[in-house]
Design a protein around this motif. Structure first.
Motif, PDB file in Angstrom:
ATOM      1  N   LEU A  78       0.828  -1.210   0.000  1.00  0.00           N
ATOM      2  CA  LEU A  78       0.000   0.000   0.000  1.00  0.00           C
ATOM      3  C   LEU A  78       0.860   1.257   0.000  1.00  0.00           C
ATOM      4  O   LEU A  78       0.588   2.205  -0.749  1.00  0.00           O
ATOM      5  CB  LEU A  78      -0.938   0.004   1.209  1.00  0.00           C
ATOM      6  N   SER A  79       1.898   1.296   0.818  1.00  0.00           N
ATOM      7  CA  SER A  79       2.769   2.477   0.840  1.00  0.00           C
ATOM      8  C   SER A  79       3.485   2.657  -0.489  1.00  0.00           C
ATOM      9  O   SER A  79       3.712   3.786  -0.932  1.00  0.00           O
ATOM     10  CB  SER A  79       3.773   2.371   1.993  1.00  0.00           C
ATOM     11  N   ALA A  80       3.841   1.531  -1.161  1.00  0.00           N
ATOM     12  CA  ALA A  80       4.452   1.645  -2.492  1.00  0.00           C
ATOM     13  C   ALA A  80       3.434   2.155  -3.503  1.00  0.00           C
ATOM     14  O   ALA A  80       3.766   2.969  -4.386  1.00  0.00           O
ATOM     15  CB  ALA A  80       4.996   0.284  -2.927  1.00  0.00           C
ATOM     16  N   TRP A  81       2.177   1.709  -3.388  1.00  0.00           N
ATOM     17  CA  TRP A  81       1.124   2.181  -4.288  1.00  0.00           C
ATOM     18  C   TRP A  81       0.880   3.677  -4.114  1.00  0.00           C
ATOM     19  O   TRP A  81       0.530   4.369  -5.074  1.00  0.00           O
ATOM     20  CB  TRP A  81      -0.161   1.397  -3.994  1.00  0.00           C
ATOM     21  N   LEU A 118       5.194   6.254  -1.423  1.00  0.00           N
ATOM     22  CA  LEU A 118       5.893   6.672  -0.206  1.00  0.00           C
ATOM     23  C   LEU A 118       7.168   5.867   0.054  1.00  0.00           C
ATOM     24  O   LEU A 118       7.769   6.005   1.113  1.00  0.00           O
ATOM     25  CB  LEU A 118       4.966   6.537   1.005  1.00  0.00           C
ATOM     26  N   VAL A 119       7.561   5.017  -0.889  1.00  0.00           N
ATOM     27  CA  VAL A 119       8.783   4.225  -0.729  1.00  0.00           C
ATOM     28  C   VAL A 119       9.838   4.743  -1.708  1.00  0.00           C
ATOM     29  O   VAL A 119       9.510   5.398  -2.699  1.00  0.00           O
ATOM     30  CB  VAL A 119       8.511   2.728  -0.973  1.00  0.00           C
ATOM     31  N   LEU A 159      19.022   3.371  -4.315  1.00  0.00           N
ATOM     32  CA  LEU A 159      17.743   3.914  -3.873  1.00  0.00           C
ATOM     33  C   LEU A 159      17.779   5.434  -3.966  1.00  0.00           C
ATOM     34  O   LEU A 159      18.744   6.060  -3.532  1.00  0.00           O
ATOM     35  CB  LEU A 159      17.442   3.480  -2.432  1.00  0.00           C
ATOM     36  N   GLN A 160      16.724   5.988  -4.538  1.00  0.00           N
ATOM     37  CA  GLN A 160      16.632   7.435  -4.723  1.00  0.00           C
ATOM     38  C   GLN A 160      15.529   7.985  -3.832  1.00  0.00           C
ATOM     39  O   GLN A 160      15.178   7.378  -2.819  1.00  0.00           O
ATOM     40  CB  GLN A 160      16.390   7.727  -6.206  1.00  0.00           C
ATOM     41  N   GLY A 161      14.981   9.140  -4.182  1.00  0.00           N
ATOM     42  CA  GLY A 161      13.889   9.714  -3.396  1.00  0.00           C
ATOM     43  C   GLY A 161      12.616   8.911  -3.555  1.00  0.00           C
ATOM     44  O   GLY A 161      12.562   7.941  -4.327  1.00  0.00           O
ATOM     45  N   ILE A 162      11.562   9.284  -2.847  1.00  0.00           N
ATOM     46  CA  ILE A 162      10.307   8.532  -2.930  1.00  0.00           C
ATOM     47  C   ILE A 162       9.783   8.574  -4.369  1.00  0.00           C
ATOM     48  O   ILE A 162       9.989   9.536  -5.102  1.00  0.00           O
ATOM     49  CB  ILE A 162       9.257   9.075  -1.948  1.00  0.00           C
ATOM     50  N   SER A 163       9.100   7.506  -4.755  1.00  0.00           N
ATOM     51  CA  SER A 163       8.680   7.349  -6.144  1.00  0.00           C
ATOM     52  C   SER A 163       7.580   8.324  -6.554  1.00  0.00           C
ATOM     53  O   SER A 163       7.456   8.665  -7.733  1.00  0.00           O
ATOM     54  CB  SER A 163       8.198   5.914  -6.376  1.00  0.00           C
ATOM     55  N   LYS A 164       6.751   8.755  -5.600  1.00  0.00           N
ATOM     56  CA  LYS A 164       5.627   9.663  -5.866  1.00  0.00           C
ATOM     57  C   LYS A 164       4.654   9.078  -6.883  1.00  0.00           C
ATOM     58  O   LYS A 164       4.034   9.806  -7.662  1.00  0.00           O
ATOM     59  CB  LYS A 164       6.121  11.038  -6.346  1.00  0.00           C
ATOM     60  N   ARG A 165       4.514   7.768  -6.879  1.00  0.00           N
ATOM     61  CA  ARG A 165       3.518   7.119  -7.730  1.00  0.00           C
ATOM     62  C   ARG A 165       2.153   7.190  -7.064  1.00  0.00           C
ATOM     63  O   ARG A 165       2.023   7.548  -5.899  1.00  0.00           O
ATOM     64  CB  ARG A 165       3.899   5.654  -7.965  1.00  0.00           C
TER      65      ARG A 165
END
Length: 341
Positions: free
Chosen positions: A244-247, A250-251, A263-269
């Motif tokens: 859910l957090s990836a959706w 927030l990851v 690993l970079q900044g949050i994906s903002k997907r």
């Protein structure tokens, strides 16, 4: 004709249908008018119907579920790689069938009418807030041209404007006063409409056990709770809280290759609105975490000192998203952290 899966390319008036058997062989392909869609589907009686998750997909999904047909909604971004050669309605319908047949495909659950009602209220509220912000910025710009400066917040705007309107000297002419009075009246109407949407959200909050359950989390209020339930329902389509957090974006965004993890900044997907609500709620929690002795407050204090305020807010939003998924997908109640003595 035993159709195992029927792909429908949704539209306003003309729908493209593509029916296939278990092996994916074409059995049926035709265009159908909107008024004929339900009768044609009832006649074909497919085992599964697949559609892209667009604006009217949930309405049609509920209609087909009432017929006893399994409905699979697919995000459009997962359908486009299966479109062969040129894009047209027939190829789109075939691509929907191909995508829905993949064993690892992720599907979007069909939303209920109540969920769409909640979603509609949030969209209207967001629109009204944008209109209020635009109106305030317009007034601030007009006054700035006349040497009058007002702070950006709505509260400061409402405090300062009556005093400005009371003055009728210098560059504050009667024409300017009339313009500002008209805009102030427009803002009053917007405030009333925003208050009305807040009442609707409060009503949804009182009538939904799921909303009340996740609202017990620090940083999750009525607005965030109703928005989350409207978007994900019972969240059972997510394997765990991290999904859910990836959706929600927030990851960290990953760009790894050759065994090297980057690993970079949050994906903002995902849904920007939901992510914004969770992060703003986390910022509120951070304000009151200083000086507290419970385990989460100590963790936040250490995280702020080590990584900064913004990263701490995102980390807490990520954690809250995982807790929300756990609460929505089972019957457990929220257990707040124990304060250390």
């Amino acid at each position: 004709m035993d159709i195992d899966i029927l792909g429908i390319d949704l539209a306003k008036r003309v729908f493209q249908l593509h029916g296939a058997d278990r092996r994916g062989h074409l059995l049926y392909s035709s265009k159908v008018m909107r008024t004929e869609l339900l009768s044609v589907v009832r006649k074909l009686s497919p085992h599964i119907i697949a559609m892209e998750a667009c604006s009217s997909a949930h309405h049609w999904g509920r209609c087909f579920q009432e017929m006893g047909i399994e409905v699979r909604l697919i995000s459009p971004q997962y359908v486009s790689p299966f479109v062969k050669t040129n894009k047209n309605d027939a190829n789109d319908a075939a691509a929907i069938v191909e995508a829905a047949s993949r064993p690892t495909m992720r599907f979007v659950p069909v939303k209920s009418v109540e969920q769409q009602d909640m979603r509609a209220v949030h969209r209207v509220r967001e629109l009204l807030l944008h209109q209020r912000t635009a109106l305030i910025n317009q007034v601030r710009g007009l006054l700035g041209e006349r040497g009058v400066i007002i702070a950006q917040t709505p509260a400061a705007f409402k405090r300062a404007l009556p005093e400005i309107l009371a003055k009728c000297e210098g560059e504050m002419t009667r024409t300017c006063q009339a313009i500002l009075t008209e805009l102030l009246e427009q803002m009053r109407v917007l405030e009333e409409r925003i208050a009305r949407t807040n009442k609707w959200i409060s009503a949804f909050m009182k009538s939904s056990a799921l909303c009340q359950k996740i609202a017990a989390i620090d940083g999750v209020g009525p607005i965030t709770a109703t928005a989350m339930v409207a978007a994900v329902g019972e969240a059972k389509e997510f394997k765990n809280g991290r999904h859910l957090s990836a959706w929600l974006g927030l990851v960290p965004r990953q760009y790894s290759s050759g065994g090297k993890s980057r690993l970079q900044g949050i994906s903002k997907r995902g849904d920007t609105y939901l992510r914004t609500l969770l992060i703003h709620g986390a910022r509120t929690v951070l304000r009151y975490a200083i000086g507290k002795a419970d385990s989460r407050s100590r963790w936040l204090q250490e995280l702020i000192a080590r990584r900064g305020h913004n990263r701490a807010a995102v980390a807490l939003a990520n954690k809250n998203a995982r807790v929300i998924q756990a609460l929505l997908s089972n019957s457990d109640s929220y257990r707040p952290p124990i304060v250390a003595c």
